[in-house]
Scaffold this motif. Structure first.
Motif, PDB file in Angstrom:
ATOM      1  N   LYS A  18       0.840  -1.192   0.000  1.00 20.70           N
ATOM      2  CA  LYS A  18       0.000   0.000   0.000  1.00 20.70           C
ATOM      3  C   LYS A  18       0.876   1.243   0.000  1.00 20.70           C
ATOM      4  N   MET A  19       0.407   2.290  -0.688  1.00 22.09           N
ATOM      5  CA  MET A  19       1.143   3.548  -0.774  1.00 22.09           C
ATOM      6  C   MET A  19       0.181   4.697  -0.548  1.00 22.09           C
ATOM      7  N   GLY A  20      -0.010   5.091   0.682  1.00 16.96           N
ATOM      8  CA  GLY A  20      -0.866   6.223   0.987  1.00 16.96           C
ATOM      9  C   GLY A  20      -2.311   5.825   1.205  1.00 16.96           C
ATOM     10  N   THR A  21      -3.078   6.776   1.641  1.00 16.75           N
ATOM     11  CA  THR A  21      -4.468   6.541   2.025  1.00 16.75           C
ATOM     12  C   THR A  21      -5.311   5.974   0.889  1.00 16.75           C
ATOM     13  N   PHE A  22      -5.200   6.553  -0.300  1.00 11.86           N
ATOM     14  CA  PHE A  22      -6.058   6.123  -1.393  1.00 11.86           C
ATOM     15  C   PHE A  22      -5.789   4.693  -1.840  1.00 11.86           C
ATOM     16  N   SER A  23      -4.623   4.150  -1.544  1.00 12.80           N
ATOM     17  CA  SER A  23      -4.312   2.790  -1.986  1.00 12.80           C
ATOM     18  C   SER A  23      -5.107   1.734  -1.218  1.00 12.80           C
ATOM     19  N   TYR A  24      -5.741   2.128  -0.126  1.00 10.95           N
ATOM     20  CA  TYR A  24      -6.595   1.194   0.619  1.00 10.95           C
ATOM     21  C   TYR A  24      -8.022   1.173   0.080  1.00 10.95           C
ATOM     22  N   LEU A  25      -8.310   2.056  -0.850  1.00  8.24           N
ATOM     23  CA  LEU A  25      -9.636   2.133  -1.459  1.00  8.24           C
ATOM     24  C   LEU A  25      -9.606   1.452  -2.819  1.00  8.24           C
ATOM     25  N   PRO A  26     -10.766   1.158  -3.386  1.00  9.61           N
ATOM     26  CA  PRO A  26     -10.770   0.635  -4.758  1.00  9.61           C
ATOM     27  C   PRO A  26     -10.119   1.652  -5.707  1.00  9.61           C
ATOM     28  N   PRO A  27      -9.545   1.191  -6.818  1.00 10.46           N
ATOM     29  CA  PRO A  27      -8.915   2.122  -7.760  1.00 10.46           C
ATOM     30  C   PRO A  27      -9.888   3.213  -8.207  1.00 10.46           C
ATOM     31  N   MET A  28      -9.370   4.432  -8.361  1.00 11.90           N
ATOM     32  CA  MET A  28     -10.200   5.547  -8.806  1.00 11.90           C
ATOM     33  C   MET A  28     -10.358   5.506 -10.323  1.00 11.90           C
ATOM     34  N   ASP A  29     -11.533   5.879 -10.794  1.00 16.69           N
ATOM     35  CA  ASP A  29     -11.727   6.002 -12.236  1.00 16.69           C
ATOM     36  C   ASP A  29     -11.280   7.407 -12.667  1.00 16.69           C
ATOM     37  N   ASP A  30     -11.338   7.680 -13.967  1.00 15.52           N
ATOM     38  CA  ASP A  30     -10.862   8.961 -14.491  1.00 15.52           C
ATOM     39  C   ASP A  30     -11.583  10.154 -13.871  1.00 15.52           C
ATOM     40  N   ALA A  31     -12.885  10.044 -13.672  1.00 17.65           N
ATOM     41  CA  ALA A  31     -13.660  11.147 -13.096  1.00 17.65           C
ATOM     42  C   ALA A  31     -13.244  11.409 -11.646  1.00 17.65           C
TER      43      ALA A  31
END
Length: 118
Positions: A18-31
């Motif tokens: 994991k690398m940072g907070t967002f890496s624990y969430l599902p991948p972000m889409d373009d929007a």
């Protein structure tokens, strides 16, 4: 008390790191990525782009992609630079940093493109 979830992130399994907070969430889409870039711009933070090989992502040194984009407020220009960095370094992790001038620190830091773990 609720049960705390364990994330199976291990050094022996590079793709699980994991690398940072967002890496624990599902991948972000373009929007969602666009919304995060817009949030950085709305706060007046200076965007900067860095990249590194997946094997060295745990280190403190990442390569800077060009100079920080001081004062850049065009979300499309920032997204284009992220894409250009990814295309020039296809196997690397590429992250966006938002530098906060007031606190003189990183206000935001997220991996936008994840390279393949070896």
């Amino acid at each position: 008390m609720t049960q705390v979830q364990d994330y199976a992130s291990r050094l022996s399994t590079p793709e699980s790191r994991k690398m940072g907070t967002f890496s624990y969430l599902p991948p972000m889409d373009d929007a969602q990525i666009r919304a995060q870039v817009a949030w950085i711009v709305q706060h007046g933070w200076n965007p900067a782009i860095e990249h590194t090989e997946p094997d060295f992502a745990r280190g403190t040194y990442w390569y800077m992609w060009k100079l920080p984009m001081f004062g850049e407020s065009d979300v499309d220009a920032i997204l284009a630079e992220l894409k250009a960095c990814h295309e020039a370094n296809p196997g690397h992790h590429v992250r966006l940093i938002g530098y906060d001038n007031f606190t003189q620190s990183q206000g935001a830091n997220m991996v936008v493109y994840r390279g393949a773990a070896v």
